[in-house]
Design an enzyme around this catalytic site. Structure first.
Site, PDB file in Angstrom:
ATOM      1  CG  HIS A 119      36.322  30.706  52.254  1.00 40.82           C
ATOM      2  ND1 HIS A 119      37.968  30.443  52.387  1.00 40.82           N
ATOM      3  CD2 HIS A 119      36.642  31.113  50.762  1.00 40.82           C
ATOM      4  CE1 HIS A 119      38.159  30.186  51.520  1.00 40.82           C
ATOM      5  NE2 HIS A 119      37.700  30.754  50.352  1.00 40.82           N
ATOM      6  CE1 TYR A 171      36.115  37.914  48.386  1.00 38.95           C
ATOM      7  CE2 TYR A 171      37.050  38.535  49.819  1.00 38.95           C
ATOM      8  CZ  TYR A 171      37.245  37.866  49.087  1.00 38.95           C
ATOM      9  OH  TYR A 171      37.994  36.816  48.334  1.00 38.95           O
TER      10      TYR A 171
END
Ligand code: HEM
Length: 330
Positions: free
Chosen positions: A53, A321
């Site tokens: 992303h 993440y």
């Protein structure tokens, strides 16, 4: 619980994970590190940006909970006080310059940070997949490794063909994707199950979704391929300059018999949907490229009244993440 402390811990773990191999020679790479390495294999290494992303737009807005939300959760964000949010729309893939109409830019993402009045932030990180291709962090790593070995010229059947044959949810999930006509006209799904806990202690397993007030609208792959490379982000900036963009934050309620640990298995669409409140995006950050750098959205950054379920993907995501964050901020 969630709080700046959770975020700090994640950042510390990430920095430790990013130390040179000699400093942690005894430890083999974690699944999260292997996953970020695999993302880099598929998309290439791009310094200073997210491993997935990668292309995105930071926006600001507010959230006002519905009266119904309080029946399900005692979280401060659901007490009806208007609160500010910071959010980021994104294209999928680790390519910083991917064209928004490229099929690989699906699923699009919407990560939202709710700034609760009590000072504790809550993150809800969603994308436009209806369910996830795999159920675990290890599964996602293996999917990426198979994809990395299945580029043009790879012998048939490819590793990805073999992966799809043993993980039938994966081709089904990816086959459900489409390019939206606007980032404001897409539903973003939380996919992982969470537990809402109300003031009386009642626990309700749910899945979040952000449903666009204007309705979902997709275009064909042929139309998507004809669009200018930044058409979705340019359209969002132009739209916000004129008018706010609204989403309903919905909770899909599980039945007593619904499992919560497998994000490849959606619950039936007949399950009740509760409107938890309205998310209104009012402004695009004029310096989004810099604004997105210190932002680390963590799906497990929750608060009193919202708890993780037994879905292992939540923790797998938190760890991956944090590794990506540690590497991109080094
Ligand atoms: C094991 C499964 C998954 C892994 C390993 C993974 C990995 C990652 C990584 C490494 C990043 C970059 C994080 C950063 O540098 O800040 C990321 C971003 C993101 N992921 Fe995932 N992901 C997974 C599943 C999911 C799922 C299930 C969703 C949606 C429900 C999702 C939605 C997003 C979004 C929206 C972003 C962008 C966040 C932002 O704007 O900062 N991911 N993912």
């Amino acid at each position: 619980m969630t709080s700046p402390n959770t975020r700090l811990l994640a950042a510390l773990i990430a920095i430790a994970a990013a130390l040179p191999p000699r400093a942690i020679a005894a430890d083999p790479p974690s699944v999260a590190e292997q996953t970020v390495d695999a993302l880099n294999k598929v998309w290439g290494k791009h310094a200073g940006v997210r491993a997935n992303h990668t292309k995105g737009l930071v926006v600001e807005g507010r959230f006002i909970a519905s009266a119904a939300a309080r029946n399900y959760s005692k979280a401060a964000m659901f007490d009806g006080t208007p609160i500010n949010v910071t959010a980021r729309f994104s294209d999928s893939s680790g390519l910083p310059d991917i064209a928004d109409g490229d099929g690989r830019a699906n699923p699009h993402g919407l990560a939202v940070r709710f700034h609760q009045a009590n000072g504790a932030d809550v993150d809800i990180v969603e994308n436009s997949l209806p369910f996830f291709p795999v159920a675990t962090g290890e599964g996602f790593r293996d999917f990426l490794l198979a994809a990395a070995q299945s580029g043009p010229g790879a012998p048939k059947p490819t590793k990805l063909d073999a992966f799809f044959a043993t993980h039938p949810a994966a081709p089904r999930a990816l086959g459900a994707l489409g390019t939206p006509t606007s980032l404001a006209r897409e539903t973003y799904n939380g996919i992982d199950a969470f537990i809402l806990v109300n003031a009386a202690g009642k626990r309700q397993p749910i899945r979040f979704r952000a449903v666009p007030a204007e309705g979902v609208q997709h275009m064909s792959p042929a139309e998507a391929a004809k669009q200018p490379p930044n058409f979705l982000f340019d359209e969002m900036r132009a739209r916000l300059a004129k008018t706010p963009v609204k989403f309903h934050l919905m909770a899909q309620l599980a039945n007593a018999t619904d499992q919560t640990k497998d994000p490849t298995k959606p619950w039936p669409e007949t399950r009740k949907l509760v409107d938890l409140g309205t998310l209104t995006i009012t402004k695009a950050d004029p310096d989004s490229v810099n604004a997105e750098k210190p932002l680390l959205f963590l799906p497990g950054d929750l608060t009193d009244g919202i708890e993780p379920s037994d879905d292992p993907l939540i923790d797998a995501r938190n760890q991956a993440y944090a590794v990506s964050f540690g590497r991109r901020t080094q």
